[in-house]
Design a protein around this motif. Structure first.
Motif, PDB file in Angstrom:
ATOM      1  N   LEU A   1      39.378  40.793  44.439  1.00  0.00           N
ATOM      2  CA  LEU A   1      40.041  41.523  45.523  1.00  0.00           C
ATOM      3  C   LEU A   1      40.498  40.493  46.562  1.00  0.00           C
TER       4      LEU A   1
ATOM      5  N   LEU B   1      39.649  50.994  39.231  1.00  0.00           N
ATOM      6  CA  LEU B   1      39.336  49.657  39.745  1.00  0.00           C
ATOM      7  C   LEU B   1      37.858  49.288  39.594  1.00  0.00           C
TER       8      LEU B   1
ATOM      9  N   ILE C   1      37.834  50.943  49.455  1.00  0.00           N
ATOM     10  CA  ILE C   1      38.209  50.381  48.149  1.00  0.00           C
ATOM     11  C   ILE C   1      37.113  49.439  47.638  1.00  0.00           C
ATOM     12  N   ALA C   2      36.729  48.471  48.485  1.00  0.00           N
ATOM     13  CA  ALA C   2      35.731  47.468  48.084  1.00  0.00           C
ATOM     14  C   ALA C   2      34.378  48.105  47.793  1.00  0.00           C
TER      15      ALA C   2
ATOM     16  N   LEU D   1      32.331  41.489  42.005  1.00  0.00           N
ATOM     17  CA  LEU D   1      33.625  41.244  42.649  1.00  0.00           C
ATOM     18  C   LEU D   1      33.712  39.882  43.337  1.00  0.00           C
TER      19      LEU D   1
ATOM     20  N   MET E   1      33.960  49.202  44.219  1.00  0.00           N
ATOM     21  CA  MET E   1      34.099  48.185  43.187  1.00  0.00           C
ATOM     22  C   MET E   1      32.716  47.641  42.823  1.00  0.00           C
TER      23      MET E   1
ATOM     24  N   VAL F   1      40.322  49.396  53.302  1.00  0.00           N
ATOM     25  CA  VAL F   1      39.855  48.282  52.455  1.00  0.00           C
ATOM     26  C   VAL F   1      38.365  48.438  52.170  1.00  0.00           C
TER      27      VAL F   1
ATOM     28  N   MET G   1      35.782  38.124  46.193  1.00  0.00           N
ATOM     29  CA  MET G   1      36.630  38.566  47.301  1.00  0.00           C
ATOM     30  C   MET G   1      37.187  37.358  48.049  1.00  0.00           C
TER      31      MET G   1
ATOM     32  N   THR H   1      45.727  43.352  48.642  1.00  0.00           N
ATOM     33  CA  THR H   1      46.179  44.282  49.681  1.00  0.00           C
ATOM     34  C   THR H   1      46.958  43.535  50.751  1.00  0.00           C
TER      35      THR H   1
ATOM     36  N   VAL I   1      43.257  43.020  42.518  1.00  0.00           N
ATOM     37  CA  VAL I   1      43.918  43.845  43.544  1.00  0.00           C
ATOM     38  C   VAL I   1      44.208  42.961  44.755  1.00  0.00           C
TER      39      VAL I   1
ATOM     40  N   THR J   1      37.494  45.873  38.190  1.00  0.00           N
ATOM     41  CA  THR J   1      38.291  44.821  38.840  1.00  0.00           C
ATOM     42  C   THR J   1      37.403  43.661  39.281  1.00  0.00           C
TER      43      THR J   1
ATOM     44  N   VAL K   1      42.379  40.148  50.234  1.00  0.00           N
ATOM     45  CA  VAL K   1      42.854  40.822  51.449  1.00  0.00           C
ATOM     46  C   VAL K   1      43.768  39.836  52.164  1.00  0.00           C
TER      47      VAL K   1
END
Length: 449
Positions: free
Chosen positions: A149, A143, A169-170, A177, A173, A166, A179, A75, A73, A146, A151
């Motif tokens: 991520l 997600l 969303i995070a 993840l 998850m 955000v 990030m 953003t 993902v 996922t 950003v």
């Protein structure tokens, strides 16, 4: 260093060749090895330094189109930025068989988007609000599995108030993840948020001065004229492929754009007061490069990739001086040098001094009789008298009036009157000060007696 030095998959190599890249930029050299190993990354680098492909190339390495779930993902804080990222990612689809990329932003009917998500994409690119809506509220975007991520333009995401989306969303998850965050600056509040989700992140900060080619900074004094009046004098002196003109506020950008239209210039306008339809039209015009002049605010132009910028004009200096660095850097792209014209008034002198201390080297030129005039840089701070006179002149110069016959003569008379008024005020203040000094001297004399 070249991309051949990395051990990359064949699809990734095709993607790089498709972009006609030969050597990685500084931010790409620093990010790619760690990102490909699954490390959390905070990347800080100026606009135009190659941040986008610093994360798209590692994504190509890690994504697997044979696995039928959302794996990545990305953003972006605005629809325009998300669309720009999506267009880059469409090249990934062309280079990797079976890869599905989906753009998720506002402006598209939600029911239609929900129908399209019956088959989950591998890569999602979109705005935080719409992604959160379809993931958290509607649960049609899955997600939970996922793995990555990103950003993008994180500081802008914070400034626009989308960090909560955000976060939502995070927060849903998994712990697995990876990030990555990329932006031009990293405010403290943003650092706290990122470290909430990141595990021992690799902080990569690229020095702007080293990452971009040489930029010529030209100071142009406005003297008794407004920024807009001086802009009209400046533009006939060069022929740009694309000229990006920065204003400090939306209102100033709209005013400058209208003024240039009134004088026959083809303008693309880019600022926060545009309607959704106007924004789509502006982005289309930018892509098609039908017009040579773009008038924008700092936030509206952040992250937008405008090709072919040969000249940048700054109407004064922004409060956040780093924005001036980002403005000027928009012209120095793809190995070319650039030129930035900064129109300035007396109140901008402090900004010039601070930027000079930061290493920006200005040359100063004037404009007279439709031609360049070489002048010396005045680093002397304006005295109280100059500031007062300049203030009076601005009160007159700042008034918006329609252009009529004899306009220049009338305006010159108004400015002369403003100067005379300011001088009278100074004389009156001198008389008052002298009276006070004489009265004080008499008091001291009486005490002595």
């Amino acid at each position: 260093m070249s991309y051949q030095d990395y051990q990359l998959k064949e699809a990734t190599r095709r993607f790089i060749a498709y972009q006609r890249f030969t050597e990685p930029t500084m931010i790409q050299q620093a990010v790619i090895p760690y990102a490909c190993k699954g490390k959390d990354i905070i990347g800080v680098s100026a606009t135009g330094s190659g941040k986008t492909h610093a994360f798209l190339i590692p994504i190509m390495e890690q994504i697997d189109p044979t696995k039928d779930f959302v794996q990545v993902v990305i953003t972006a804080p605005t629809r325009e930025l998300a669309l720009q990222l999506y267009r880059n990612a469409q090249d990934m689809e062309a280079c990797m068989e079976g890869l599905r990329v989906k753009l998720i932003t506002g402006g598209v009917e939600k029911s239609r988007m929900m129908e399209q998500l019956k088959q989950q994409p591998h890569l999602v690119i979109g705005t935080p609000g719409r992604i959160k809506d379809l993931f958290v509220k509607e649960a049609v975007l899955r997600l939970e599995k996922t793995r990555i991520l990103v950003v993008d333009e994180a500081d802008m995401t914070l400034e626009f108030g989308f960090l909560e989306d955000v976060d939502a969303i995070a927060g849903k998850m998994g712990d697995h993840l990876q990030m990555m965050s990329f932006s031009a600056t990293i405010p403290q509040e943003l650092q706290f948020f990122l470290r909430k989700y990141m595990k021992d992140p690799r902080v990569i900060q690229i020095d702007h001065e080293k990452s971009l080619p040489a930029i010529t900074h030209v100071l142009i004094p406005c003297k008794h004229k407004t920024y807009e009046e001086k802009l009209l004098e400046l533009l006939p002196l060069f022929q740009p492929y694309v000229c990006l003109i920065f204003a400090n506020t939306r209102k100033e950008a709209a005013s400058a754009a209208q003024l240039l239209r009134d004088h026959g210039y083809g303008i693309v306008e880019l600022h926060g007061d545009l309607t959704s339809r106007e924004r789509v039209k502006a982005m289309k015009e930018l892509r098609e490069q039908k017009k040579s002049y773009v008038v924008a605010t700092d936030l509206a132009a952040r992250g937008i990739d405008i090709e072919g910028i040969t000249h940048v004009v700054s109407l004064g200096f922004p409060k956040e001086l780093n924005f001036y660095i980002h403005r000027s850097g928009r012209t120095a792209r793809t190995g070319r040098d650039g030129i930035c014209y900064a129109l300035y008034q007396k109140q901008d002198q402090h900004a010039v001094e601070l930027l000079t201390k930061k290493g920006v080297q200005f040359i100063q030129k004037g404009i007279k009789n439709n031609a360049w005039q070489e002048i010396r840089v005045n680093t002397k701070k304006p005295n109280e008298k100059e500031i007062l006179i300049e203030t009076q002149i601005k009160k007159v110069a700042g008034k918006k009036k329609k252009v009529k016959p004899g306009y220049k003569v009338k305006r010159r008379a108004e400015l002369d009157q403003a100067r005379r008024k300011a001088k009278r005020m100074l004389i009156q203040e001198d008389i008052k000060r002298q009276k006070k000094e004489r009265a004080k001297a008499k008091q001291i004399e009486k005490r002595g007696m």
